[in-house]
Each structure stands twice: as structure tokens, then as C-alpha cells.
Design an enzyme around this catalytic site. Sequence first.
Site, short mmCIF file in Angstrom:
data_model
loop_
_atom_site.label_atom_id
_atom_site.label_comp_id
_atom_site.label_asym_id
_atom_site.label_seq_id
_atom_site.Cartn_x
_atom_site.Cartn_y
_atom_site.Cartn_z
N HIS A 70 -3.12 6.17 4.84
CA HIS A 70 -3.67 5.08 4.02
C HIS A 70 -5.10 4.79 4.48
CE1 HIS A 70 -4.18 1.50 1.84
NE2 HIS A 70 -3.86 0.64 2.80
N CYS B 182 0.80 -1.23 0.00
CA CYS B 182 0.00 0.00 0.00
C CYS B 182 0.84 1.28 0.00
CB CYS B 182 -0.97 -0.02 1.17
SG CYS B 182 -2.04 -1.46 1.12
N ASN C 7 -10.49 0.36 0.42
CA ASN C 7 -9.03 0.29 0.42
C ASN C 7 -8.55 0.04 -1.02
OD1 ASN C 7 -6.34 -0.39 0.66
ND2 ASN C 7 -6.62 -1.78 2.39
O1 UT7 Z 1 -4.12 -2.12 3.32
C1 UT7 Z 1 -3.40 -3.21 3.74
C2 UT7 Z 1 -3.39 -3.38 5.20
N1 UT7 Z 1 -4.58 -3.98 5.70
C3 UT7 Z 1 -5.25 -3.45 6.73
O2 UT7 Z 1 -4.94 -2.40 7.17
C4 UT7 Z 1 -6.34 -4.20 7.38
C5 UT7 Z 1 -6.23 -4.04 8.86
N2 UT7 Z 1 -7.25 -4.79 9.56
C6 UT7 Z 1 -8.54 -4.39 9.59
O3 UT7 Z 1 -8.92 -3.41 9.01
C7 UT7 Z 1 -9.47 -5.22 10.43
O4 UT7 Z 1 -8.74 -6.16 11.17
C8 UT7 Z 1 -10.58 -5.95 9.60
C9 UT7 Z 1 -11.57 -4.95 9.05
C10 UT7 Z 1 -9.94 -6.73 8.47
C11 UT7 Z 1 -11.34 -6.91 10.49
O5 UT7 Z 1 -11.88 -6.19 11.60
P1 UT7 Z 1 -11.68 -6.76 13.08
O6 UT7 Z 1 -12.41 -5.86 13.97
O7 UT7 Z 1 -10.19 -6.90 13.29
O8 UT7 Z 1 -12.41 -8.14 13.02
P2 UT7 Z 1 -11.84 -9.60 13.33
O9 UT7 Z 1 -10.99 -10.06 12.19
O10 UT7 Z 1 -11.23 -9.61 14.70
O11 UT7 Z 1 -13.17 -10.42 13.35
C12 UT7 Z 1 -14.18 -10.16 14.32
C13 UT7 Z 1 -15.42 -10.95 13.94
C14 UT7 Z 1 -15.13 -12.39 13.59
O12 UT7 Z 1 -16.22 -13.18 14.06
P3 UT7 Z 1 -16.10 -14.03 15.40
O13 UT7 Z 1 -14.96 -14.96 15.17
O14 UT7 Z 1 -15.85 -13.04 16.49
O15 UT7 Z 1 -17.43 -14.69 15.49
C15 UT7 Z 1 -15.13 -12.40 12.10
O16 UT7 Z 1 -15.48 -13.66 11.56
O17 UT7 Z 1 -16.00 -10.36 12.77
C16 UT7 Z 1 -16.22 -11.38 11.80
N3 UT7 Z 1 -16.12 -10.80 10.49
C17 UT7 Z 1 -17.18 -10.33 9.81
N4 UT7 Z 1 -18.50 -10.28 10.11
C18 UT7 Z 1 -19.32 -9.75 9.21
C19 UT7 Z 1 -15.01 -10.61 9.72
N5 UT7 Z 1 -15.35 -10.04 8.57
C20 UT7 Z 1 -16.69 -9.86 8.59
C21 UT7 Z 1 -17.61 -9.31 7.68
N6 UT7 Z 1 -18.92 -9.26 8.03
N7 UT7 Z 1 -17.23 -8.83 6.48
#
Ligand code: UT7
Length: 331
Positions: free
Chosen positions: A258, A116, A288
Site C-alpha cells: 500500500h 485501504c 495515497n
Molecule cells: O492509508 C491509510 C493508513 N494511513 C497511513 O498509513 C498513515 C500512516 N502515518 C503516516 O504516514 C505519518 O504518520 C504521517 C505522514 C501522517 C505523519 O508523519 P509523522 O512523521 O508521523 O509526523 P507526526 O504526525 O509525528 O508530526 C510531526 C510534526 C508535528 O509537529 P510538531 O508537533 O512536532 O511541532 C506535526 O504538526 O510534523 C507536523 N506536521 C506537518 N508539518 C508540515 C504534520 N503534518 C505536517 C505537514 N506539513 N503536512
Amino acid sequence: MLAKYNAKIAGTGMYVPDKILNNFDLEKIVETSDEWIRTRTGMIERRVASTEQASSDLAYEASLNALKSAHLRAKDIDLIIVGTISPDHPFPSTACVLQHKLGVKHIPAFDVSAGCPGWIFASSIAKQFIENGTYNNILVVGVEILTKITNYSDRNTCVLFGDGSGAAVFSRTESTDIALIIDSEIAADGSYGDILIQKAGGSRNPATEETVRENLHTVYMEGNKIFKLAVRSMYHACDIVLKRNHLDVKSIDWLITHQANMRIIEALGRKMKIDKKKVIVNIEKYGNTSSATIPMALDESIKSGKIRSGDIVLMASFGAGLTSGSLLVRI
Ligand code: UT7
């Protein structure tokens, strides 16, 4: 290094495809909700390239806009650098394809693969080439078509990415000119390479029926591991350029980070103790777009009159590598 000349941003441009994919469209594709996406990421919609469009097509449109705003023609450009992780082809570079589309020959053109922060890395290279007197005008592009390397059965990643391109012309400038590239900082830590990766298609895992079946050509990301590293690395990149130039956060008119997650942008803003009104955000419209997020936000903010001549803008990014970087400019 002692600079012989000064560099400035002489013009900016952007381009996004027409097609919009909003959160409600995504609800029909994977188990997700508008509410989850909005509150966890800040995203509402993103753009999607057509099947005919490749990254160089988006880069070409953004470049024409940047050239126009710099009052230059393609033949005035001495070098093209494209930051991308979704090139037209593994080779030749998208920069060479763009050079041909722009109808110019005999100037160097190359891609930078730095995740990125690709546009920040490319800008840092452009700055050096202008400051040491090698070139006068350099076209620096960030472009991605991430939707073509996204796994639309993985809700953890598929709601995040969009397509777009941003470009800027970096030019040599007089020391009396208010506009100036003040400083930049780039960094990498390859030990985190496996948490944000396109696993197949290179020499480690060449394309096979199995790699395609297992979706190994799409973005693999361990989002929450990256989250903390993102805030820390962008803070560090900003802190270095501010300290090196004896500036504090109050001297900054605008912060463009970013656009990966609204919560990352807010956490960085809190850590830096910067006034929220100075933080530029367009994540809700484009999601993104990797190396395109910063030049797109910069162009939008200049064209809308938000960023004005003389404003000091601090930009920071992080991404696959893991890489990070910052760019400090006066517009
Ligand atoms: O540009 C390159 C660099 N990349 C980034 O900067 C990404 C950085 N990370 C993030 O932006 C966040 O970590 C995400 C947006 C990718 C994910 O958010 P999070 O708050 O870290 O969620 P998580 O991965 O800890 O997941 C929490 C819950 C999980 O469910 P359980 O296991 O708690 O039941 C996931 O399965 O949210 C669930 N989940 C979703 N639910 C509905 C993950 N994606 C989704 C979704 N819709 N799209």
C-alpha cells in the site's frame, strides 16, 4: 479448502483524473512545505477528480482498460466487486452503479468496505468464487475519490490523499497456465477503529449542520499510531502467505505494498530483508489512493514491462478497520 479450479489475473487497468495537485499547491492551502511532504511521506503530487466525477466514473475507465487487457467484453463478466471507502453514495453500491455503466445486467455486484486493503479483500473473495467453480470471470476494482472527504484545513491529513482507480479481471485458468493466484490472507482488528475513521454520516452520527461545521465527514487519522501498526500488520500478512507456500523472500520477484508513506514502505522492506530493487513504488505520483494504490501500481508495472509473465508478485496493504491483507500471485 481444496480448490476445484485455478484462478489468475487475466488483465489489469487503471485510471486517474487529469488534474494534478502538487506539494507547492498544498503550500498555498495549509502551513506545510514541499520539503516536509517529500521527506516525511515520499509524495510529490497526487490526482484530483473534478466536481462532476464520482468514484464509479473512475472505476468505469479503469474497468474498460482491464477488460481490454484481458481481451474480454463487459458481457463476459460474471461478478463485479468494488473495494472503496469513498463510494458514489452510501447506497446503492458503487459496484451496482458500475454494472449499469458497463451496460450489463443480471450479474451480481457489491462493494467491500475494508479500508485501504479493500482491493485485496475483494481479490480474496474473487479467488474463492473462481476456485469453487461459481464464476469464470470477475471484475475486481479499487477506487477512491478521497479528496472529496479530505479536510483541507488539516495539514496532518490533507497532504496525503489522492484520487484514482485500479482494476483487474480474475479468471478461471487451466492448471497448465503459468499465471496463478497462489494465496491470500486477510485480517481485521476492530479495536483500533477510532484512529482512522470518517466520524459522521452513518447511523452513529447522522449528518447535521454541526457535523458538517466540525468537519466530521472527512478523514480523521492518528497517523503516527497507524505507522507502526502498518509495518507490523503488512509484515505479518506477507509472512503468513510466504510460509504457507514454503517460499522465502528471495523467491519473490516484486513486492507491491500500500502506498501510504515511503517510510512505511522502506521500513517493511527492511524488516522483510527484501532487495530494494524489487519494491515497487509510485507514491510520488499519486499519493495515497487507499484501495486503488495496489491495483494501480500493479497495472503500471505490468504495462511498463517491469512485471513480466511468470513473475511472482507479493502485494500487501493495511488501513481503516484496522484491516490488513496480502495477495500472492504469479503473473
Ligand atoms: O492509508 C491509510 C493508513 N494511513 C497511513 O498509513 C498513515 C500512516 N502515518 C503516516 O504516514 C505519518 O504518520 C504521517 C505522514 C501522517 C505523519 O508523519 P509523522 O512523521 O508521523 O509526523 P507526526 O504526525 O509525528 O508530526 C510531526 C510534526 C508535528 O509537529 P510538531 O508537533 O512536532 O511541532 C506535526 O504538526 O510534523 C507536523 N506536521 C506537518 N508539518 C508540515 C504534520 N503534518 C505536517 C505537514 N506539513 N503536512
